[in-house]
Design a protein around this motif. Sequence first.
Motif, PDB file in Angstrom:
ATOM      1  N   THR A  14       0.827  -1.211   0.000  1.00 12.77           N
ATOM      2  CA  THR A  14       0.000   0.000   0.000  1.00 12.77           C
ATOM      3  C   THR A  14       0.861   1.261   0.000  1.00 12.77           C
ATOM      4  O   THR A  14       0.332   2.362  -0.072  1.00 12.77           O
ATOM      5  N   GLY A  16       4.294   3.655  -1.470  1.00 10.73           N
ATOM      6  CA  GLY A  16       4.677   4.174  -2.783  1.00 10.73           C
ATOM      7  C   GLY A  16       5.461   3.180  -3.612  1.00 10.73           C
ATOM      8  O   GLY A  16       4.993   2.697  -4.649  1.00 10.73           O
ATOM      9  N   GLY A  19       3.882  -0.503  -3.767  1.00  5.88           N
ATOM     10  CA  GLY A  19       2.743  -0.561  -4.673  1.00  5.88           C
ATOM     11  C   GLY A  19       3.162  -0.486  -6.128  1.00  5.88           C
ATOM     12  O   GLY A  19       2.629  -1.203  -6.979  1.00  5.88           O
ATOM     13  N   ARG A  23       2.490  -3.522  -8.779  1.00  7.91           N
ATOM     14  CA  ARG A  23       1.693  -3.338  -9.998  1.00  7.91           C
ATOM     15  C   ARG A  23       2.494  -3.705 -11.246  1.00  7.91           C
ATOM     16  O   ARG A  23       1.978  -4.311 -12.189  1.00  7.91           O
ATOM     17  N   GLU A  46      -7.116  -2.415  -4.305  1.00  7.33           N
ATOM     18  CA  GLU A  46      -6.309  -3.147  -5.303  1.00  7.33           C
ATOM     19  C   GLU A  46      -6.793  -4.589  -5.343  1.00  7.33           C
ATOM     20  O   GLU A  46      -6.131  -5.510  -4.847  1.00  7.33           O
ATOM     21  N   GLY A 168       1.278   7.585  -6.259  1.00  5.02           N
ATOM     22  CA  GLY A 168       1.365   6.601  -5.187  1.00  5.02           C
ATOM     23  C   GLY A 168       2.362   6.965  -4.106  1.00  5.02           C
ATOM     24  O   GLY A 168       2.430   6.305  -3.074  1.00  5.02           O
ATOM     25  N   THR A 170       3.890   8.397  -0.901  1.00  8.40           N
ATOM     26  CA  THR A 170       3.233   8.670   0.369  1.00  8.40           C
ATOM     27  C   THR A 170       3.477  10.103   0.811  1.00  8.40           C
ATOM     28  O   THR A 170       4.305  10.836   0.262  1.00  8.40           O
TER      29      THR A 170
END
Length: 338
Positions: A14, A16, A19, A23, A46, A168, A170
């Motif tokens: 979850t 930066g 994630g 992905r 997600e 993404g 944080t």
Amino acid sequence: MSGELKTALVLGATGGIGGAVARKLFERGWQIRALNRDAVKAAKKEPAFEWVQGDAMKAGDVLRSAEGAGLIVHAVNPPGYRHWERLVLPMLDNSIAAARAAGARIVLPGNVYNFGPDALPAPTEESPQHPLTKKGAIRVEMEKRLEAASQSGAGAIIVRAGDFFGPGTTANSWFSSGLVTPGKPVGTIKNPGRRGVGHQWVYLPDMAETVVQLVERANRLPAFAVYQMEGFWDADGMQMAEAIKRVVGGKAKIGRFPWWIVPLAAPFVPIMREIKEMRYLWKVPLRMSNAKLVELGKEPQTPIDEAVRASLVALGCLPEPHHDAATAFIGHSLQKAH
């Protein structure tokens, strides 16, 4: 990476960089298993990932989650950076133990904190690591533990890069907590840098692409593989601020980050303590060399205005464009060295 081990356990999915890497791995055909303290909530954001309820600070949770995984992405920090110095090494030890049990390789996103003044201004992967800060010393110890683990069955890939920015990222990033204010149009850009002092940044999608390309050739890398990225080198300390100004239409003002507030807030706000300790990185130029990485091919590098635009859109500082810049092609792949 062998075909039957195309499951990656991502700790910090979850966040930066966690994630972004998750992905990118998913796009390349990996099954993503993500450990989270609130798996139900995370799954709503997600749904393509397999979310597992658990805590990276609990060895049993990590061990159980890693079963059948060929890769563990260790991109996790203690919640809110609280007790970072005390918790970060035990968290890594949990990942190492799980990697040994599963026969997995560990990926660790690294940074510049490892280096002290004797390695400046252009450290390589082999430069001496004599940091002057507690955070730097812990970073060095993390890499030492991964190197030891790599000699007993748990290989490691470390990618060091500059300050993160991008979709993404944080609230703990310099881009989103210093230069601009999330959710608000850019009026004044609060530049933490000094004019004439260079600073190294990295766009998260570029770092994720680099990590995944290294994972894809992991079997041709050393068991302990360390690479550094060039990222975006702001040569005079003003280019990032100028790029933001250009992207928002040229009317924003470039001001100074209010450094005076940091020591006042540090006793009460954990992230401010981090900022206070690492301020030296804004006073001296530190440009990690990517010469070892580019021996494998070209480093992915998104044009800075494109990267800044996608970052500002993601932060709610700019309206959505007609086409999503964040999905734009992010540069040429690292090609197999001949």
